[in-house]
Design a protein around this motif. Structure first.
Motif, PDB file in Angstrom:
ATOM      1  N   THR A 108       3.027   4.724 -11.802  1.00  0.00           N
ATOM      2  CA  THR A 108       3.255   6.158 -11.958  1.00  0.00           C
ATOM      3  C   THR A 108       2.556   6.840 -10.779  1.00  0.00           C
ATOM      4  O   THR A 108       2.145   6.187  -9.822  1.00  0.00           O
ATOM      5  N   ALA A 109       2.395   8.161 -10.876  1.00  0.00           N
ATOM      6  CA  ALA A 109       1.650   8.885  -9.844  1.00  0.00           C
ATOM      7  C   ALA A 109       0.153   8.824 -10.087  1.00  0.00           C
ATOM      8  O   ALA A 109      -0.623   9.456  -9.372  1.00  0.00           O
ATOM      9  N   GLY A 110      -0.287   8.066 -11.091  1.00  0.00           N
ATOM     10  CA  GLY A 110      -1.715   7.904 -11.346  1.00  0.00           C
ATOM     11  C   GLY A 110      -2.437   7.359 -10.129  1.00  0.00           C
ATOM     12  O   GLY A 110      -1.862   6.640  -9.303  1.00  0.00           O
ATOM     13  N   SER A 111      -3.712   7.671 -10.003  1.00  0.00           N
ATOM     14  CA  SER A 111      -4.465   7.384  -8.790  1.00  0.00           C
ATOM     15  C   SER A 111      -4.663   5.892  -8.550  1.00  0.00           C
ATOM     16  O   SER A 111      -5.279   5.203  -9.360  1.00  0.00           O
ATOM     17  N   CYS A 112      -4.197   5.416  -7.398  1.00  0.00           N
ATOM     18  CA  CYS A 112      -4.473   4.025  -7.025  1.00  0.00           C
ATOM     19  C   CYS A 112      -5.823   3.912  -6.326  1.00  0.00           C
ATOM     20  O   CYS A 112      -6.368   2.808  -6.206  1.00  0.00           O
ATOM     21  N   THR A 113      -6.393   5.039  -5.862  1.00  0.00           N
ATOM     22  CA  THR A 113      -7.724   4.976  -5.251  1.00  0.00           C
ATOM     23  C   THR A 113      -8.789   4.650  -6.293  1.00  0.00           C
ATOM     24  O   THR A 113      -9.793   4.009  -5.985  1.00  0.00           O
ATOM     25  N   PRO A 170     -13.026 -12.825   2.779  1.00  0.00           N
ATOM     26  CA  PRO A 170     -12.348 -11.528   2.812  1.00  0.00           C
ATOM     27  C   PRO A 170     -11.215 -11.465   1.786  1.00  0.00           C
ATOM     28  O   PRO A 170     -10.627 -12.485   1.421  1.00  0.00           O
ATOM     29  N   SER A 171     -10.928 -10.250   1.351  1.00  0.00           N
ATOM     30  CA  SER A 171      -9.805 -10.006   0.445  1.00  0.00           C
ATOM     31  C   SER A 171      -8.918  -8.918   1.024  1.00  0.00           C
ATOM     32  O   SER A 171      -9.403  -7.995   1.693  1.00  0.00           O
ATOM     33  N   ARG A 172      -7.641  -9.025   0.753  1.00  0.00           N
ATOM     34  CA  ARG A 172      -6.684  -8.000   1.160  1.00  0.00           C
ATOM     35  C   ARG A 172      -6.042  -7.433  -0.107  1.00  0.00           C
ATOM     36  O   ARG A 172      -5.547  -8.197  -0.947  1.00  0.00           O
ATOM     37  N   VAL A 173      -6.084  -6.125  -0.217  1.00  0.00           N
ATOM     38  CA  VAL A 173      -5.617  -5.452  -1.424  1.00  0.00           C
ATOM     39  C   VAL A 173      -4.552  -4.427  -1.050  1.00  0.00           C
ATOM     40  O   VAL A 173      -4.776  -3.561  -0.209  1.00  0.00           O
ATOM     41  N   LYS A 174      -3.407  -4.537  -1.691  1.00  0.00           N
ATOM     42  CA  LYS A 174      -2.331  -3.565  -1.535  1.00  0.00           C
ATOM     43  C   LYS A 174      -2.199  -2.801  -2.844  1.00  0.00           C
ATOM     44  O   LYS A 174      -2.124  -3.409  -3.917  1.00  0.00           O
ATOM     45  N   LEU A 175      -2.190  -1.479  -2.774  1.00  0.00           N
ATOM     46  CA  LEU A 175      -2.166  -0.650  -3.973  1.00  0.00           C
ATOM     47  C   LEU A 175      -1.046   0.361  -3.902  1.00  0.00           C
ATOM     48  O   LEU A 175      -0.764   0.924  -2.835  1.00  0.00           O
ATOM     49  N   LEU A 213      -9.333   0.483   5.828  1.00  0.00           N
ATOM     50  CA  LEU A 213      -8.371   1.137   4.962  1.00  0.00           C
ATOM     51  C   LEU A 213      -7.198   1.670   5.778  1.00  0.00           C
ATOM     52  O   LEU A 213      -7.408   2.285   6.830  1.00  0.00           O
ATOM     53  N   THR A 214      -5.989   1.460   5.288  1.00  0.00           N
ATOM     54  CA  THR A 214      -4.789   1.946   5.958  1.00  0.00           C
ATOM     55  C   THR A 214      -3.892   2.658   4.951  1.00  0.00           C
ATOM     56  O   THR A 214      -3.589   2.109   3.892  1.00  0.00           O
ATOM     57  N   LEU A 215      -3.509   3.870   5.279  1.00  0.00           N
ATOM     58  CA  LEU A 215      -2.576   4.626   4.443  1.00  0.00           C
ATOM     59  C   LEU A 215      -1.160   4.363   4.930  1.00  0.00           C
ATOM     60  O   LEU A 215      -0.790   4.741   6.045  1.00  0.00           O
ATOM     61  N   ARG A 216      -0.369   3.688   4.117  1.00  0.00           N
ATOM     62  CA  ARG A 216       1.002   3.386   4.482  1.00  0.00           C
ATOM     63  C   ARG A 216       1.969   4.499   4.081  1.00  0.00           C
ATOM     64  O   ARG A 216       2.956   4.762   4.771  1.00  0.00           O
ATOM     65  N   ARG A 217       1.664   5.149   2.960  1.00  0.00           N
ATOM     66  CA  ARG A 217       2.584   6.178   2.466  1.00  0.00           C
ATOM     67  C   ARG A 217       1.841   7.101   1.519  1.00  0.00           C
ATOM     68  O   ARG A 217       1.098   6.640   0.648  1.00  0.00           O
ATOM     69  N   LEU A 218       1.998   8.398   1.694  1.00  0.00           N
ATOM     70  CA  LEU A 218       1.395   9.372   0.799  1.00  0.00           C
ATOM     71  C   LEU A 218       2.041   9.315  -0.578  1.00  0.00           C
ATOM     72  O   LEU A 218       3.254   9.086  -0.696  1.00  0.00           O
ATOM     73  N   GLY A 219       1.246   9.551  -1.618  1.00  0.00           N
ATOM     74  CA  GLY A 219       1.784   9.625  -2.967  1.00  0.00           C
ATOM     75  C   GLY A 219       1.162  10.783  -3.727  1.00  0.00           C
ATOM     76  O   GLY A 219      -0.061  10.873  -3.841  1.00  0.00           O
ATOM     77  N   PHE A 220       1.998  11.692  -4.216  1.00  0.00           N
ATOM     78  CA  PHE A 220       1.539  12.866  -4.956  1.00  0.00           C
ATOM     79  C   PHE A 220       2.133  12.854  -6.366  1.00  0.00           C
ATOM     80  O   PHE A 220       3.173  12.235  -6.612  1.00  0.00           O
ATOM     81  N   TYR A 221       1.497  13.597  -7.270  1.00  0.00           N
ATOM     82  CA  TYR A 221       2.069  13.831  -8.590  1.00  0.00           C
ATOM     83  C   TYR A 221       3.241  14.800  -8.428  1.00  0.00           C
ATOM     84  O   TYR A 221       3.139  15.762  -7.667  1.00  0.00           O
ATOM     85  N   PRO A 222       4.372  14.610  -9.119  1.00  0.00           N
ATOM     86  CA  PRO A 222       4.627  13.597 -10.152  1.00  0.00           C
ATOM     87  C   PRO A 222       5.384  12.359  -9.645  1.00  0.00           C
ATOM     88  O   PRO A 222       5.621  11.450 -10.398  1.00  0.00           O
ATOM     89  N   ALA A 223       5.766  12.355  -8.346  1.00  0.00           N
ATOM     90  CA  ALA A 223       6.622  11.270  -7.870  1.00  0.00           C
ATOM     91  C   ALA A 223       5.856   9.974  -7.621  1.00  0.00           C
ATOM     92  O   ALA A 223       6.377   8.881  -7.799  1.00  0.00           O
ATOM     93  N   GLY A 224       4.590  10.091  -7.185  1.00  0.00           N
ATOM     94  CA  GLY A 224       3.835   8.885  -6.849  1.00  0.00           C
ATOM     95  C   GLY A 224       4.419   8.216  -5.625  1.00  0.00           C
ATOM     96  O   GLY A 224       4.793   8.865  -4.653  1.00  0.00           O
ATOM     97  N   GLY A 225       4.487   6.893  -5.659  1.00  0.00           N
ATOM     98  CA  GLY A 225       5.104   6.162  -4.570  1.00  0.00           C
ATOM     99  C   GLY A 225       4.227   5.953  -3.355  1.00  0.00           C
ATOM    100  O   GLY A 225       4.696   5.470  -2.322  1.00  0.00           O
ATOM    101  N   GLY A 226       2.941   6.306  -3.452  1.00  0.00           N
ATOM    102  CA  GLY A 226       2.038   6.099  -2.329  1.00  0.00           C
ATOM    103  C   GLY A 226       1.674   4.630  -2.165  1.00  0.00           C
ATOM    104  O   GLY A 226       1.835   3.828  -3.088  1.00  0.00           O
ATOM    105  N   GLU A 227       1.170   4.301  -0.989  1.00  0.00           N
ATOM    106  CA  GLU A 227       0.813   2.909  -0.723  1.00  0.00           C
ATOM    107  C   GLU A 227      -0.399   2.841   0.202  1.00  0.00           C
ATOM    108  O   GLU A 227      -0.440   3.500   1.241  1.00  0.00           O
ATOM    109  N   ILE A 228      -1.368   2.037  -0.188  1.00  0.00           N
ATOM    110  CA  ILE A 228      -2.600   1.830   0.575  1.00  0.00           C
ATOM    111  C   ILE A 228      -2.792   0.337   0.768  1.00  0.00           C
ATOM    112  O   ILE A 228      -2.516  -0.455  -0.136  1.00  0.00           O
ATOM    113  N   GLU A 229      -3.297  -0.049   1.931  1.00  0.00           N
ATOM    114  CA  GLU A 229      -3.688  -1.436   2.176  1.00  0.00           C
ATOM    115  C   GLU A 229      -5.147  -1.459   2.618  1.00  0.00           C
ATOM    116  O   GLU A 229      -5.564  -0.645   3.447  1.00  0.00           O
ATOM    117  N   VAL A 230      -5.904  -2.385   2.054  1.00  0.00           N
ATOM    118  CA  VAL A 230      -7.344  -2.450   2.316  1.00  0.00           C
ATOM    119  C   VAL A 230      -7.757  -3.894   2.547  1.00  0.00           C
ATOM    120  O   VAL A 230      -7.332  -4.790   1.802  1.00  0.00           O
TER     121      VAL A 230
END
Length: 345
Positions: A91-96, A112-117, A149-166
């Motif tokens: 959902t648009a809930g916070s992945c951070t 090391p770990s790689r995390v995609k959110l 930290l890398t921001l791949r795509r912004l995600g806002f409420y209500p659409a969400g769809g953001g993507e972060i890689e860490v």
């Protein structure tokens, strides 16, 4: 088994996230009841459930009560495992917030770990991506815990769809607590407006109003570029860079709220911080407590910081941390805010 009342203090989801993080770091099991009992929608919402499932995956925990709307949870951690992980709130809930749940444990791993959110990257009542990138992660690096930290795509409420890689590098043997009582000399201040899929006039009005309120102009006021298919959404950010830290303040636009009000509210936050001589703003003080406590516990050496405001959220977080770690937070009013000392016990 540590028993925790989820309705105590501020009573929000931070109690769950801190419990999960420190359970993984210390190997201690916990039972949490009355989860978010005082909220309009009590119990686990989807973003909270994603935090639980992410923690379970990272350490192979045994979990009961991991269901939507559940108000009780038992978590028995296993061994933290470095790896490649992908967590999506759905959902648009916070992945951070999901990231902050697993971050402390993964920095205690042996590789090391790689995390995609996936989910919301800029949400009210949650640390936006740029806060983590500019304020939180640089302090962790000073502590001895490096992450990219890398921001791949912004995600806002209500659409969400953001993507972060860490990428999180191991730091268990490198953590060193330090005092943070002075923000240092001012280096720069600037504002950005993210307004994907909205008229450009929205960003211009917000930036102009904020510039007038703070005396900023020219290259201090920036319309942030956005990518195709991002939004709709609106976040107005002010970044203050000092020698010893950076602070990021954010206000969100929403339907029915004028651009001028968004800017005025953000200006009020910035001015309140500038009027204080303390190092940390209220949100960063809350977030900083857990990694600092881990370093204090591991090195058996106290550390202190000052903050402009001591929120109920922060006090509740201190209480939960003390349940898992043999540390004690001592607070006292100081010039321009509060002084917080974290000691091993």
């Amino acid at each position: 088994m540590i028993e925790i009342d989820g309705s105590a203090g501020e009573g929000g989801g931070q109690i769950l996230r801190t419990s999960l993080a420190l359970s993984m770091c210390t190997g201690q099991s916990f039972s949490l009841t009355k989860i978010r009992a005082g909220r309009a929608k009590p119990g686990l919402m989807r973003q909270h459930l994603t935090c639980v499932n992410a923690a379970k995956e990272v350490c192979g925990a045994e979990v009961s009560g991991a269901e939507l709307s559940s108000q009780s949870l038992t978590f028995v951690p296993g061994q933290v495992r470095a790896g490649d992980y992908h967590f999506n709130v759905g959902t648009a809930g916070s992945c951070t917030l999901v990231l902050q749940t697993v971050w402390p444990a993964l920095l205690m791993a042996h590789a090391p770990s790689r995390v995609k959110l996936g989910g919301g990257t800029h949400n009210p009542m949650a640390p936006p991506f740029h806060f983590l990138e500019r304020s939180y992660a640089p302090l962790l690096k000073k502590l001895g815990a490096n992450a990219e930290l890398t921001l791949r795509r912004l995600g806002f409420y209500p659409a969400g769809g953001g993507e972060i890689e860490v990428t999180i590098w191991p730091a268990k043997d490198a953590l060193q607590p330090f005092d943070l009582n002075d923000r240092g000399a001012r280096v720069e201040g600037y504002a950005e407006c993210f307004a994907p899929a909205l008229p450009r006039s929205v960003a211009r009005r917000e930036l102009e109003q904020l510039g007038t309120a703070l005396g900023w102009s020219g290259d201090q006021l920036r319309e942030a570029p956005t990518r195709q298919h991002e939004g709709p959404g609106n976040a107005l950010l002010a970044t203050l860079v000092y020698d010893n830290l950076s602070e990021v303040f954010t206000e969100f636009g929403e339907k029915g709220v004028s651009s001028e009000k968004v800017a005025r509210d953000l200006a009020h936050e910035v001015r309140a911080y500038q009027m204080s001589s303390a190092a940390l703003g209220p949100n960063l003080a809350d977030q900083w407590a857990l990694p600092l406590a881990l370093a204090v516990w591991m090195r058996q050496r106290e550390a202190s910081f000052t903050c402009a405001q001591l929120t109920d959220h922060a006090k509740t977080n201190f209480d939960v941390i003390e349940r898992f770690l043999p540390v004690k937070f001592s607070t006292a009013p100081s010039e321009g805010g509060w002084s917080v000392i974290t000691r091993p016990v």
